[in-house]
Design an enzyme around this catalytic site. Structure first.
Site, PDB file in Angstrom:
ATOM      1  N   SER A   1      -4.383  -4.148  -3.817  1.00  0.00           N
ATOM      2  CA  SER A   1      -5.123  -3.671  -2.608  1.00  0.00           C
ATOM      3  C   SER A   1      -6.004  -4.897  -2.299  1.00  0.00           C
ATOM      4  CB  SER A   1      -6.144  -2.533  -2.870  1.00  0.00           C
ATOM      5  OG  SER A   1      -6.764  -2.257  -1.982  1.00  0.00           O
TER       6      SER A   1
ATOM      7  N   LYS B   1      -0.880  -4.346  -0.655  1.00  0.00           N
ATOM      8  CA  LYS B   1      -1.695  -3.535   0.254  1.00  0.00           C
ATOM      9  C   LYS B   1      -2.671  -4.084   1.225  1.00  0.00           C
ATOM     10  CE  LYS B   1      -4.937   0.293  -0.657  1.00  0.00           C
ATOM     11  NZ  LYS B   1      -4.893   1.725  -1.418  1.00  0.00           N
TER      12      LYS B   1
ATOM     13  N   LYS C   1      -6.319  -3.822   3.615  1.00  0.00           N
ATOM     14  CA  LYS C   1      -6.995  -3.009   4.507  1.00  0.00           C
ATOM     15  C   LYS C   1      -7.080  -3.200   5.896  1.00  0.00           C
ATOM     16  CE  LYS C   1      -8.775  -0.498   0.899  1.00  0.00           C
ATOM     17  NZ  LYS C   1      -8.366   0.811   0.592  1.00  0.00           N
TER      18      LYS C   1
ATOM     19  N   ASP D   1      -3.773   0.198   4.609  1.00  0.00           N
ATOM     20  CA  ASP D   1      -4.703   1.335   4.320  1.00  0.00           C
ATOM     21  C   ASP D   1      -5.873   1.543   5.382  1.00  0.00           C
ATOM     22  OD1 ASP D   1      -6.158   3.419   3.028  1.00  0.00           O
ATOM     23  OD2 ASP D   1      -6.459   2.463   1.140  1.00  0.00           O
TER      24      ASP D   1
ATOM     25  N   GLU E   1      -1.571   4.350   5.080  1.00  0.00           N
ATOM     26  CA  GLU E   1      -2.328   5.207   4.273  1.00  0.00           C
ATOM     27  C   GLU E   1      -3.779   5.663   5.087  1.00  0.00           C
ATOM     28  OE1 GLU E   1      -3.336   3.289   0.563  1.00  0.00           O
ATOM     29  OE2 GLU E   1      -4.967   4.743  -0.308  1.00  0.00           O
TER      30      GLU E   1
ATOM     31  N   ASP F   1      -4.438   9.639   1.382  1.00  0.00           N
ATOM     32  CA  ASP F   1      -5.592   9.507   0.205  1.00  0.00           C
ATOM     33  C   ASP F   1      -6.543  10.525   0.152  1.00  0.00           C
ATOM     34  OD1 ASP F   1      -7.373   8.367  -1.340  1.00  0.00           O
ATOM     35  OD2 ASP F   1      -7.177   6.459  -0.898  1.00  0.00           O
TER      36      ASP F   1
ATOM     37  N   LYS G   1      -5.086   9.949  -6.875  1.00  0.00           N
ATOM     38  CA  LYS G   1      -6.389   9.098  -7.768  1.00  0.00           C
ATOM     39  C   LYS G   1      -6.994  10.389  -8.529  1.00  0.00           C
ATOM     40  CE  LYS G   1      -7.697   5.939  -4.385  1.00  0.00           C
ATOM     41  NZ  LYS G   1      -8.628   5.591  -3.247  1.00  0.00           N
TER      42      LYS G   1
ATOM     43  N   GLY H   1      -6.470   3.503  -6.852  1.00  0.00           N
ATOM     44  CA  GLY H   1      -7.435   3.068  -7.734  1.00  0.00           C
ATOM     45  C   GLY H   1      -8.712   3.125  -7.073  1.00  0.00           C
TER      46      GLY H   1
HETATM   47  O1  OSB Z   1      -8.644   3.701  -0.214  1.00  0.00           O
HETATM   48  O2  OSB Z   1      -7.314   3.201  -2.074  1.00  0.00           O
HETATM   49  C1  OSB Z   1      -8.667   3.132  -1.300  1.00  0.00           C
HETATM   50  C2  OSB Z   1     -11.060   1.203  -3.272  1.00  0.00           C
HETATM   51  C3  OSB Z   1     -12.227   2.132  -3.379  1.00  0.00           C
HETATM   52  C4  OSB Z   1     -12.042   2.974  -2.603  1.00  0.00           C
HETATM   53  C5  OSB Z   1     -10.909   3.360  -1.609  1.00  0.00           C
HETATM   54  C6  OSB Z   1      -9.736   2.581  -1.939  1.00  0.00           C
HETATM   55  C7  OSB Z   1      -9.983   1.479  -2.748  1.00  0.00           C
HETATM   56  C8  OSB Z   1      -8.832   0.442  -3.014  1.00  0.00           C
HETATM   57  C9  OSB Z   1      -8.823  -0.305  -4.185  1.00  0.00           C
HETATM   58  O3  OSB Z   1      -7.895   0.319  -2.091  1.00  0.00           O
HETATM   59  C10 OSB Z   1      -7.834   0.173  -5.080  1.00  0.00           C
HETATM   60  C11 OSB Z   1      -7.863  -0.377  -6.494  1.00  0.00           C
HETATM   61  O4  OSB Z   1      -8.741   0.071  -7.255  1.00  0.00           O
HETATM   62  O5  OSB Z   1      -7.241  -1.531  -6.843  1.00  0.00           O
HETATM   63 MG    MG Z   2      -6.842   4.417   0.164  1.00  0.00          MG
END
Ligand code: OSB
Ligand code: MG
Length: 377
Positions: free
Chosen positions: A144, A170, A172, A197, A222, A247, A271, A299
């Site tokens: 991510s 992925k 953001k 995401d 996402e 999510d 998650k 995650g």
């Molecule tokens: O939306 O998936 C998410 C981290 C913190 C809060 C929300 C998200 C995330 C990530 C990181 O995208 C995922 C990871 O731990 O690698």
């Molecule tokens: Mg997410």
């Protein structure tokens, strides 16, 4: 498949909780904010035998979900831990129902459940992967990538992860940092497995912008809309060719059932923290597998504790897409386990030693601890 063989009950003497501040290798920016230090709660279940370890994945502020560190600390120490400790013995499978009277606070519940599960499985010398029903010994690793200064910086950051071997990227996104960022990564790297995401940053008024992403042939988008926008997600999904993945909205097996019935998602990010525990996560996996809906493991910047558990979960057969199950080094210079997860040929190994299959690095744990308490039976 439901858990084939439940774990036996164990006698719990108490829970130790710690707030940790673990420095990140670089700031992590999403549509809801930037983190430079991972604030997380580590839970230790104190038993007659080996202690068990869990992690409450709340963040310092309630921006991703309504939960946050001090709220989780309060509910865990005043309500959840005492409820579990009021029993002479506890079996991991009982925890969901024992904590059910307390509304919400799923991340806090999940952290306690994992600590008890780890202790119970260590007592039986069974690994978490074996207990869940893992069908592979390693899982493909996606990464991510946070929002960067500009699209060029994003391309260079993604290049670094691809060079390391990550098998899926992925990125953001947020309003104003979506189409150009996605185009830059697509143009630079061709047909790599790519997804985006939004962390709830859009509304249905943004439908035209979101539809522009269709041309990039993403694996999925996402959580474009808010947590409770379950009907709007269904509307959006009908207007996009990109599959919608949820999510934040999937807070339970029931929420997953409803989202699938409505057509709000065709892919689910699972998650354990968000859904109240690893056992509920397995139940959502089972539901989606029966429905033919692909799932992947999300995650929350887990330490080595949650990272080991996520690898075990992601080894279930319904996890047909690479998850955010990256190497510890993606986020941390120093982790709190003695053998942090590493990337090998684009994969992370599923631990096979008893329980979580990782051991705590007590000197690292001490170094990062900023608050500590013990709740006794
Ligand atoms: O939306 O998936 C998410 C981290 C913190 C809060 C929300 C998200 C995330 C990530 C990181 O995208 C995922 C990871 O731990 O690698
Ligand atoms: Mg997410």
């Amino acid at each position: 498949m439901p858990i084939a063989r439940p774990a036996a009950s164990i006698a719990l003497h108490g829970f130790e909780l710690r707030v940790l501040h673990v420095p990140l290798v670089s700031p992590f920016t999403t549509s809801f904010g930037t983190e430079s230090v991972r604030e997380v709660i580590v839970v230790r279940a104190l038993t007659d035998g080996d202690d068990g370890w869990g992690e409450i994945v709340t963040q310092a502020e309630p921006l991703y979900s309504s939960e946050y560190t001090q709220g989780a600390w309060d509910v865990a120490t005043r309500f959840l831990a005492p409820a579990l400790l009021s029993r002479r013995t506890v079996a991991p499978e009982e925890i969901t129902s024992l904590l059910e009277p307390f509304v919400g606070h799923r991340m806090a519940k999940a952290g306690l459940e994992l600590a008890v599960l780890d202790a119970a499985l260590r007592a039986e010398a069974r690994s978490l992967g074996e207990y869940f029903g893992a069908v592979v010994d390693r899982v493909p690793s996606g990464v991510s990538v946070g929002i960067q200064r500009d699209p060029d910086a994003l391309v260079e950051t993604v290049r670094g992860y691809l060079d390391e071997g990550y098998v899926r990227i992925k990125i953001k996104i947020k309003p104003g940092r979506d189409v150009a960022d996605t185009a830059a990564v697509r143009d630079a790297f061709g047909g790599i497995p790519l997804q985006v995401d939004a962390n709830s940053a859009y509304t249905l008024a943004d439908i035209d912008t979101l539809a522009e992403l269709d041309r990039f042939e993403l694996l999925l988008i996402e959580q474009p809309l808010q947590e409770d926008d379950i009907v709007d997600h269904a509307t959006l999904a009908r207007h996009l060719t990109t599959p919608v993945c949820l999510d934040e909205s999937i807070v339970s097996r029931k929420a997953a059932t409803d989202a699938l019935a409505l057509g709000s998602a065709s892919i689910v990010n699972i998650k354990a923290g968000r859904v109240g525990g690893y056992l509920e996560a397995v139940r959502i996996h089972d539901l989606c597998r029966d429905a033919g809906v692909p799932v992947w493991c999300g995650g929350m910047l887990e330490t080595g504790i949650g990272r080991a558990a996520n690898a075990a979960l992601a080894a279930l057969p319904g996890f047909t897409l690479p998850g955010d199950v990256s190497a510890s080094s993606r986020f941390y210079h120093r982790d709190i386990v003695t053998e942090p997860a590493v990337l090998e040929d684009g994969h992370v190994r599923v631990p096979t030693d008893p329980g979580l299959g990782v051991e705590i690095d007590h000197s690292a744990l001490e170094e990062f601890t900023v608050e500590r308490t013990v709740v006794r039976a």
